[in-house]
Scaffold this motif. Structure first.
Motif, short mmCIF file in Angstrom:
data_model
loop_
_atom_site.label_atom_id
_atom_site.label_comp_id
_atom_site.label_asym_id
_atom_site.label_seq_id
_atom_site.Cartn_x
_atom_site.Cartn_y
_atom_site.Cartn_z
N GLY A 418 0.82 -1.21 0.00
CA GLY A 418 0.00 0.00 0.00
C GLY A 418 0.85 1.26 0.00
N ALA A 419 1.93 1.26 0.79
CA ALA A 419 2.81 2.43 0.84
C ALA A 419 3.47 2.69 -0.50
CB ALA A 419 3.87 2.22 1.92
N ALA A 420 3.88 1.64 -1.20
CA ALA A 420 4.49 1.81 -2.52
C ALA A 420 3.48 2.39 -3.50
CB ALA A 420 5.02 0.47 -3.02
N ALA A 421 2.22 1.95 -3.42
CA ALA A 421 1.19 2.48 -4.32
C ALA A 421 0.91 3.95 -4.03
CB ALA A 421 -0.08 1.65 -4.18
N GLN A 422 0.93 4.34 -2.76
CA GLN A 422 0.75 5.76 -2.43
C GLN A 422 1.79 6.60 -3.17
OE1 GLN A 422 0.74 6.60 1.82
NE2 GLN A 422 -0.10 4.56 2.22
N MET A 447 13.77 23.51 5.78
CA MET A 447 12.42 23.44 5.23
C MET A 447 11.42 24.08 6.18
SD MET A 447 12.33 19.50 3.82
CE MET A 447 12.55 18.83 5.46
N TYR A 448 10.58 24.94 5.61
CA TYR A 448 9.40 25.43 6.31
C TYR A 448 8.22 24.61 5.80
CZ TYR A 448 5.37 28.36 7.36
OH TYR A 448 4.16 28.81 7.79
N VAL A 449 7.47 23.98 6.70
CA VAL A 449 6.42 23.06 6.26
C VAL A 449 5.07 23.47 6.81
CG1 VAL A 449 8.04 21.14 6.01
CG2 VAL A 449 6.79 21.42 8.17
N GLU A 450 4.04 23.25 6.01
CA GLU A 450 2.65 23.40 6.43
C GLU A 450 1.88 22.16 5.98
OE1 GLU A 450 0.89 26.95 4.96
OE2 GLU A 450 2.28 28.29 6.02
N GLY A 451 1.06 21.64 6.88
CA GLY A 451 0.28 20.45 6.55
C GLY A 451 1.07 19.17 6.60
N ILE A 452 2.27 19.23 7.15
CA ILE A 452 3.15 18.07 7.27
C ILE A 452 3.60 17.97 8.73
CG2 ILE A 452 5.37 17.06 6.58
CD1 ILE A 452 5.10 18.52 3.93
N ALA A 453 3.62 16.77 9.26
CA ALA A 453 4.08 16.58 10.63
C ALA A 453 5.57 16.93 10.72
CB ALA A 453 3.84 15.14 11.07
N PRO A 454 5.96 17.90 11.56
CA PRO A 454 7.37 18.29 11.63
C PRO A 454 8.29 17.13 11.97
CG PRO A 454 5.98 19.90 12.75
CD PRO A 454 5.10 18.74 12.42
N GLU A 455 7.82 16.18 12.81
CA GLU A 455 8.69 15.07 13.19
C GLU A 455 8.99 14.16 12.00
OE1 GLU A 455 4.43 13.99 14.46
OE2 GLU A 455 5.72 15.77 14.39
N ALA A 545 -2.09 9.91 0.45
CA ALA A 545 -0.68 9.55 0.67
C ALA A 545 -0.23 10.14 1.99
CB ALA A 545 0.20 10.05 -0.47
N SER A 546 0.62 9.41 2.68
CA SER A 546 1.17 9.88 3.96
C SER A 546 2.20 10.98 3.73
CB SER A 546 1.81 8.71 4.69
OG SER A 546 2.97 8.27 3.99
N ASP A 547 2.57 11.65 4.80
CA ASP A 547 3.64 12.65 4.72
C ASP A 547 4.95 12.01 4.28
OD1 ASP A 547 1.89 14.60 5.59
OD2 ASP A 547 2.61 14.59 7.66
N ALA A 548 5.23 10.83 4.80
CA ALA A 548 6.47 10.15 4.42
C ALA A 548 6.47 9.80 2.93
CB ALA A 548 6.66 8.89 5.26
N ALA A 549 5.31 9.43 2.41
CA ALA A 549 5.23 9.12 0.98
C ALA A 549 5.56 10.35 0.15
CB ALA A 549 3.83 8.60 0.63
N LEU A 550 4.99 11.50 0.52
CA LEU A 550 5.30 12.73 -0.21
C LEU A 550 6.79 13.05 -0.14
CD1 LEU A 550 4.68 15.44 -1.62
CD2 LEU A 550 4.21 16.39 0.66
N LEU A 551 7.37 12.99 1.04
CA LEU A 551 8.77 13.38 1.18
C LEU A 551 9.69 12.39 0.48
CD1 LEU A 551 8.42 14.58 4.83
CD2 LEU A 551 9.16 16.01 2.92
N ASP A 552 9.33 11.12 0.46
CA ASP A 552 10.12 10.17 -0.32
C ASP A 552 10.14 10.55 -1.79
OD1 ASP A 552 10.97 8.58 1.73
OD2 ASP A 552 9.64 6.89 1.29
N VAL A 553 8.99 11.01 -2.30
CA VAL A 553 8.94 11.43 -3.71
C VAL A 553 9.73 12.71 -3.91
CG1 VAL A 553 7.38 12.29 -5.51
CG2 VAL A 553 6.76 10.24 -4.20
N LEU A 554 9.58 13.66 -3.01
CA LEU A 554 10.29 14.94 -3.17
C LEU A 554 11.80 14.76 -3.13
CD1 LEU A 554 8.19 17.45 -1.02
CD2 LEU A 554 7.94 16.86 -3.44
N PHE A 555 12.28 13.81 -2.35
CA PHE A 555 13.72 13.61 -2.22
C PHE A 555 14.24 12.48 -3.11
CE2 PHE A 555 13.02 16.32 1.35
CZ PHE A 555 14.24 16.95 1.58
N GLY A 556 13.41 12.02 -4.03
CA GLY A 556 13.87 11.06 -5.03
C GLY A 556 14.03 9.65 -4.53
#
Length: 605
Positions: A418-422, A447-455, A545-556
């Motif tokens: 499921g995480a890979a599909a996200q 990074m300044y973030v909004e809508g993303i868990a800082p941790e 998609a989770s926050d981690a899914a987004l950040l994985d995509v943003l960081f390649g």
């Protein structure tokens, strides 16, 4: 009672022998005929109702907030089809299911319960139409599967969801939605596969194969494909859960286009069909809700397409209800002037077999006793319903294994899939300008973030509290909608204007002018975003998609692999001009259907 014993041979009758319907070696049709011949009218009527039943948090059979208690429903109303919403931990859910089956087994004929569920593997939190995943593996919404467009992946999702469902005793999926997202304002687009009939047909068939297998059997979850003959072309984009959205309109004369995904569902063997609430306007059909239409249910579905599976109405067509202390009228569109008894008669005459969200079998008994409906007509539906239970193996193996439920639901492999599909479903709409890509990000930027868990964000870079101290801003947004102030349930339906409100948009524009800003939007329906497309450094769309899914995509670490399953309009004026039944019709869209940029996982700037 021994709830671990899994054989129909466990309960001999007083003569020391099995009734034919209890004998798994006999053909299913013989078993159905034998059982039906023994049933009273009241027992047949109980089969024909499929309503919500609350599940106690401790797995007991205590009443839990919806309708009556399990004892009242099973022993009093003789019902044995229930839709569950919130579930406790998998072991407790399985134990609840087994207690419910034991309760049913103790009735005169021991007819097992069939448990159903709305989608529960995504991110949506609308208790009317979908549930957050809880302990189940978490995937993008169906619209995200449409964005990926990979039938093999969708079938894999169905296979995984089937295993998780059956582990806790869920045997009917109140999905997929074969509707088409041709009206961009509609609130239920995230449950569809998009606006293209060919894509939706492929995805719908794969989804059903995953849940049901090659043929319906003891390992299957039966699919109740909806909403025949196609929700989506809603007048002004409003939803027919509510009186102001009851009309479906076809200004493009494109009714047949919406049948394509259902034809694929029939070919894939969908076991059940749900007609929609909507009332067609301006067509050759009677202007009543589809669940009341004999021309649709019998003429089109049964006779034209030859469908002999189970037809269940959408929830709450017959009786008014009260939800959270507020009245919620029956969705009896076009037949509001009829009494509940008359509405039920019209739906039965139309050809439906079950009534969703209702628990009034006494009305069917009254219709038969009065001569308004023949018992032979009730037998037609009862036979279909019993045949389904036998095919699913419920008479022979009604119980589940709580230990297996703990192992299967949310297993590591399922969570990883499921995480890979996200990650794969992200659509990259913009990546820098003038051949200077912004993504993927490198190193550990501030990074300044909004809508993303800082941790979560801090695992990828340094999170700062002010845009002035940041290298990048990363903002997650929800597609805009107009909040409704009516019933409690209306707040869960995101409808109305597709534009961000001026104050929200103004603040985003100011942020984008201050520093490079990466914007990610959850598109549960299209959005009008020309200002964001112009001002952002990079722009993405997600479909759950989770926050981690987004950040994985943003960081390649993962690559965006989706394309838009619907077009993004360029203006609200274009939305108002588009025809609600025609795909790709907003005129000069900002981003067309099928748009999506790419970069590879592991690539660097």
């Amino acid at each position: 009672m021994d709830t671990n014993k899994q054989s129909a041979f466990r309960d001999l009758n007083k003569n020391g022998r099995l009734d034919p319907y209890e004998d798994p070696s006999r053909p299913i049709d013989e078993r159905v005929d034998d059982l039906l011949a023994q049933m009273t009218l009241e027992e047949k009527a109980g089969l024909m109702f499929h309503t919500i039943l609350g599940v106690a948090s401790d797995g007991s059979l205590a009443a839990a907030g919806f309708g009556g208690s399990p004892e009242e429903m099973v022993n009093g109303k003789l019902m044995n089809h229930f839709n569950v919403h919130g579930l406790p931990a998998p072991r407790l859910a399985a134990e609840w299911h087994n207690r419910l089956q034991a309760l049913a087994e103790a009735t005169r004929l021991g007819i097992p319960v069939t448990v159903s569920s709305d989608p529960r593997h995504g991110f949506s939190s609308n208790p009317v139409v979908s549930l957050t995943s809880g302990g189940f593996s978490q995937w993008p919404e169906p619209i995200g599967l449409g964005a990926i467009g990979d039938a093999a992946l969708t079938e894999q999702f169905g296979e995984i969801a089937r295993q998780e469902y059956t582990a806790v005793g869920i045997r009917v999926a109140l999905h997929p939605m074969a509707d088409l997202a041709t009206e961009p304002r509609w609130a239920r687009i995230n449950g569809t596969f998009g606006e293209d009939a060919t894509l939706s047909a492929q995805q719908t068939a794969a989804y059903i194969r995953g849940f049901q297998g090659a043929a319906l059997g003891p390992a299957s979850v039966a699919c109740m494909t909806k909403h025949f003959p196609g929700g989506g072309p809603q007048k002004d984009g409003e939803d027919p859960h509510f009186a102001y959205g009851r009309e479906q309109v076809y200004p493009g004369d494109n009714f047949d286009y919406h049948l394509g995904p259902f034809e694929a569902a029939f070919a894939a063997g969908t076991s059940q069909i749900m007609p929609y609430y909507g009332m067609p306007v301006g067509l050759k059909y009677e202007e009543v809700g589809f669940g009341f239409s004999k021309e649709i249910v019998t003429g089109l579905l049964r006779e034209h397409y030859g469908f002999d599976g189970l037809v269940c109405t959408d929830w709450g067509l017959i009786n008014d209800a009260e939800i959270m202390g507020k009245p919620f009228p029956a969705r009896a569109w076009g037949v509001e002037d009829l009494t509940p008894l008359e509405r039920m008669q019209k739906a039965l005459d139309a050809g439906v077999d079950q009534f969703g969200g209702e628990d009034c079998p006494e009305l069917i008994v009254a219709l038969v006793r009065s001569g308004a409906i023949s018992e032979s007509r009730i037998d037609v539906s009862a036979r279909r319903i019993l045949r389904e239970k036998f095919r699913l193996g419920l008479f022979d193996t009604p119980y589940v294994d709580p230990d297996a439920a703990e192992r299967v639901v949310g297993s590591a492999d399922f969570l990883a899939a499921g995480a890979a599909a996200q990650r794969r479903a992200f659509v990259l709409l913009k990546n820098g300008a003038d051949a200077a890509p912004v993504l993927p990000l490198a190193g550990r930027p501030r990074m300044y973030v909004e809508g993303i868990a800082p941790e979560v964000a801090s695992e990828y870079g340094e999170v700062v509290s002010s845009p002035r101290a940041a290298d990048f801003a990363i903002v997650r947004l929800q597609a805009p909608f107009d909040p409704r102030n009516g019933s409690f349930l209306e707040s869960f339906f995101h409808a109305g204007d597709l534009r961000f409100k001026p104050d929200v948009l103004g603040r985003l524009i100011a942020l984008m002018a201050q520093l490079p800003t990466i914007v990610d939007i959850y598109l549960d329906r299209p959005a009008i975003i020309p200002e964001l497309a112009a001002g952002s450094a990079a722009l993405l769309a997600n479909f759950g998609a989770s926050d981690a899914a987004l950040l994985d995509v943003l960081f390649g670490r993962a690559a965006p692999g989706g394309t838009l399953p619907f077009e993004l309009p360029s203006s609200q004026e274009a939305v108002l001009r588009q025809r609600s039944d025609v795909p790709f019709d907003t005129g000069d869209p900002l981003f067309p259907f099928g748009f999506g940029l790419r970069y590879s996982a592991g690539s660097e700037q």
